[in-house]
Design an enzyme around this catalytic site. Structure first.
Site, mmCIF file in Angstrom:
data_model
loop_
_atom_site.group_PDB
_atom_site.id
_atom_site.type_symbol
_atom_site.label_atom_id
_atom_site.label_comp_id
_atom_site.label_asym_id
_atom_site.label_seq_id
_atom_site.Cartn_x
_atom_site.Cartn_y
_atom_site.Cartn_z
ATOM 1 N N PRO A 247 0.806 -1.409 -0.171
ATOM 2 C CA PRO A 247 -0.049 -0.009 -0.038
ATOM 3 C C PRO A 247 0.698 1.254 -0.110
ATOM 4 O O PRO A 247 1.710 1.442 0.636
ATOM 5 C CB PRO A 247 -0.703 -0.175 1.345
ATOM 6 C CG PRO A 247 -0.650 -1.523 1.657
ATOM 7 C CD PRO A 247 0.539 -2.136 1.133
ATOM 8 N N ASN A 248 0.402 2.413 -0.822
ATOM 9 C CA ASN A 248 0.799 3.659 -0.843
ATOM 10 C C ASN A 248 2.150 3.524 -1.621
ATOM 11 O O ASN A 248 2.783 4.903 -1.877
ATOM 12 C CB ASN A 248 1.009 4.164 0.589
ATOM 13 C CG ASN A 248 -0.286 4.503 1.135
ATOM 14 O OD1 ASN A 248 -1.104 4.817 0.450
ATOM 15 N ND2 ASN A 248 -0.499 3.823 2.461
ATOM 16 N N ARG B 212 4.916 10.907 -2.582
ATOM 17 C CA ARG B 212 4.712 10.794 -1.182
ATOM 18 C C ARG B 212 5.870 11.145 -0.297
ATOM 19 O O ARG B 212 6.781 10.261 -0.300
ATOM 20 C CB ARG B 212 4.323 9.147 -1.014
ATOM 21 C CG ARG B 212 4.085 8.877 0.252
ATOM 22 C CD ARG B 212 4.045 7.185 0.284
ATOM 23 N NE ARG B 212 4.045 6.839 1.644
ATOM 24 C CZ ARG B 212 3.990 5.663 2.079
ATOM 25 N NH1 ARG B 212 4.539 4.812 1.425
ATOM 26 N NH2 ARG B 212 3.885 5.435 3.416
ATOM 27 N N ASN C 122 8.458 -5.096 -0.475
ATOM 28 C CA ASN C 122 8.121 -4.065 0.556
ATOM 29 C C ASN C 122 6.733 -3.977 0.714
ATOM 30 O O ASN C 122 6.156 -3.582 -0.033
ATOM 31 C CB ASN C 122 8.631 -2.655 -0.067
ATOM 32 C CG ASN C 122 8.580 -1.669 1.002
ATOM 33 O OD1 ASN C 122 7.840 -1.714 1.903
ATOM 34 N ND2 ASN C 122 9.049 -0.304 0.463
ATOM 35 N N ALA D 206 2.949 -0.551 5.017
ATOM 36 C CA ALA D 206 2.285 -0.488 6.483
ATOM 37 C C ALA D 206 1.831 -1.888 6.689
ATOM 38 O O ALA D 206 1.722 -2.180 7.915
ATOM 39 C CB ALA D 206 1.313 0.383 6.248
ATOM 40 N N ASP E 282 1.344 -15.163 6.960
ATOM 41 C CA ASP E 282 0.979 -16.563 6.608
ATOM 42 C C ASP E 282 1.225 -16.989 5.157
ATOM 43 O O ASP E 282 1.576 -17.855 4.966
ATOM 44 C CB ASP E 282 -0.406 -16.857 7.099
ATOM 45 C CG ASP E 282 -0.534 -16.814 8.578
ATOM 46 O OD1 ASP E 282 0.473 -17.067 9.370
ATOM 47 O OD2 ASP E 282 -1.866 -16.602 9.204
ATOM 48 N N HIS F 162 12.856 -1.882 2.702
ATOM 49 C CA HIS F 162 12.261 -0.712 3.162
ATOM 50 C C HIS F 162 12.985 0.431 2.557
ATOM 51 O O HIS F 162 14.277 0.637 3.093
ATOM 52 C CB HIS F 162 11.780 -0.740 4.730
ATOM 53 C CG HIS F 162 11.030 -1.575 5.104
ATOM 54 N ND1 HIS F 162 9.557 -1.696 5.137
ATOM 55 C CD2 HIS F 162 11.408 -2.700 5.742
ATOM 56 C CE1 HIS F 162 9.163 -2.970 5.502
ATOM 57 N NE2 HIS F 162 10.310 -3.678 5.963
ATOM 58 N N SER G 98 12.992 3.689 3.761
ATOM 59 C CA SER G 98 13.309 4.324 5.139
ATOM 60 C C SER G 98 13.914 3.345 6.128
ATOM 61 O O SER G 98 13.567 2.137 5.871
ATOM 62 C CB SER G 98 12.234 5.019 5.642
ATOM 63 O OG SER G 98 11.142 4.240 5.844
ATOM 64 N N ARG H 297 12.228 5.024 13.331
ATOM 65 C CA ARG H 297 11.209 5.779 13.234
ATOM 66 C C ARG H 297 10.153 5.633 14.237
ATOM 67 O O ARG H 297 10.689 5.041 15.297
ATOM 68 C CB ARG H 297 10.541 5.442 11.563
ATOM 69 C CG ARG H 297 11.281 5.919 10.501
ATOM 70 C CD ARG H 297 10.614 5.619 9.226
ATOM 71 N NE ARG H 297 9.464 6.599 8.938
ATOM 72 C CZ ARG H 297 8.587 6.488 8.078
ATOM 73 N NH1 ARG H 297 8.761 5.483 7.135
ATOM 74 N NH2 ARG H 297 7.459 7.168 8.094
ATOM 75 N N ARG I 298 6.490 1.256 13.829
ATOM 76 C CA ARG I 298 7.035 0.907 12.815
ATOM 77 C C ARG I 298 8.516 -0.137 13.162
ATOM 78 O O ARG I 298 9.105 -0.846 12.226
ATOM 79 C CB ARG I 298 7.738 1.688 11.752
ATOM 80 C CG ARG I 298 6.712 2.646 11.190
ATOM 81 C CD ARG I 298 7.249 3.724 10.498
ATOM 82 N NE ARG I 298 6.218 4.826 10.290
ATOM 83 C CZ ARG I 298 5.169 4.961 9.348
ATOM 84 N NH1 ARG I 298 4.902 3.965 8.669
ATOM 85 N NH2 ARG I 298 4.565 6.064 9.405
HETATM 86 C C1 DQA Z 1 7.983 1.583 4.097
HETATM 87 C C2 DQA Z 1 8.127 1.955 5.596
HETATM 88 C C3 DQA Z 1 6.666 1.591 6.487
HETATM 89 O O1 DQA Z 1 6.615 1.778 7.875
HETATM 90 C C4 DQA Z 1 5.603 2.511 5.734
HETATM 91 O O2 DQA Z 1 4.400 2.119 6.242
HETATM 92 C C5 DQA Z 1 5.553 2.440 4.191
HETATM 93 C C6 DQA Z 1 7.068 2.408 3.730
HETATM 94 C C7 DQA Z 1 9.222 1.974 3.627
HETATM 95 O O3 DQA Z 1 9.600 1.507 2.501
HETATM 96 O O4 DQA Z 1 10.151 2.613 4.360
HETATM 97 O O5 DQA Z 1 4.657 2.282 3.419
HETATM 98 O O6 DQA Z 1 7.629 0.135 4.040
#
Ligand code: DQA
Length: 152
Positions: free
Chosen positions: A17-18, A25, A82, A85, A95, A108, A110, A115, A119
């Site tokens: 996600p995202n 972002r 990756n 969240a 699973d 990841h 970051s 953080r 996380r």
């Molecule tokens: C992430 C770190 C996660 O905590 C966050 O929710 C993300 C990106 C990263 O690539 O740093 O969506 O996986």
């Protein structure tokens, strides 16, 4: 981004996600490159190394599980994931990943350990082969190089 054409021996690059919003972002945290740019670089590098990649991104947990099930059926060579969240929350993802016997690299952008406390926990860290966190987009490339070294 899901090609649906999963063939045996592929390396699967999965983003949760995202991560489709990379580039726009929070670039101070996640960098300026878009996911297409990151995947494009990865594809070029994989071609040079003689590896086949399949890319998948979804904002929907169930779609990611379905993709992992399809990959499982085909016998993947490796997974670079990756989970965004879902890393911190998803027992269902854990699973699904637990079914795989191939090397798994958790990436990841970051450094999740620097953080917020929520996380710091990864539901998949102990079933992954290893975790690359905090190296920005280079983490994906490092993961690929590692899988290439294993294949060689
Ligand atoms: C992430 C770190 C996660 O905590 C966050 O929710 C993300 C990106 C990263 O690539 O740093 O969506 O996986």
């Amino acid at each position: 981004m899901n090609t649906q054409q999963i063939t045996p021996g592929m390396i699967h690059v999965i983003n949760g996600p995202n991560l489709n919003m990379l580039g726009k972002r929070e670039p101070e945290i996640y960098g300026a490159l878009t996911l297409d740019q990151i995947n494009g670089e990865l594809k070029k590098r994989a071609e040079a190394l003689g590896l086949s990649l399949d890319f998948f991104q979804s904002n929907h947990e169930g779609e990611i599980l379905d993709y992992i099930h399809a990959a499982f059926e085909q016998g993947p060579a490796g997974v670079i994931i990756n989970p965004g969240a879902l890393t911190h929350t998803s027992v269902a993802l854990r699973d699904a990943m637990s079914m795989l016997s191939c090397p798994i690299v958790e990436v990841h952008l970051s450094n999740i350990h620097k953080r917020e406390t929520f996380r710091h926990t990864s539901m998949i860290a102990d079933i992954a082969t290893g975790q690359l966190t905090g190296f920005g987009h280079y983490g994906y490339r490092m993961a690929l190089d590692y899988l290439h070294a294993l294949a060689g």
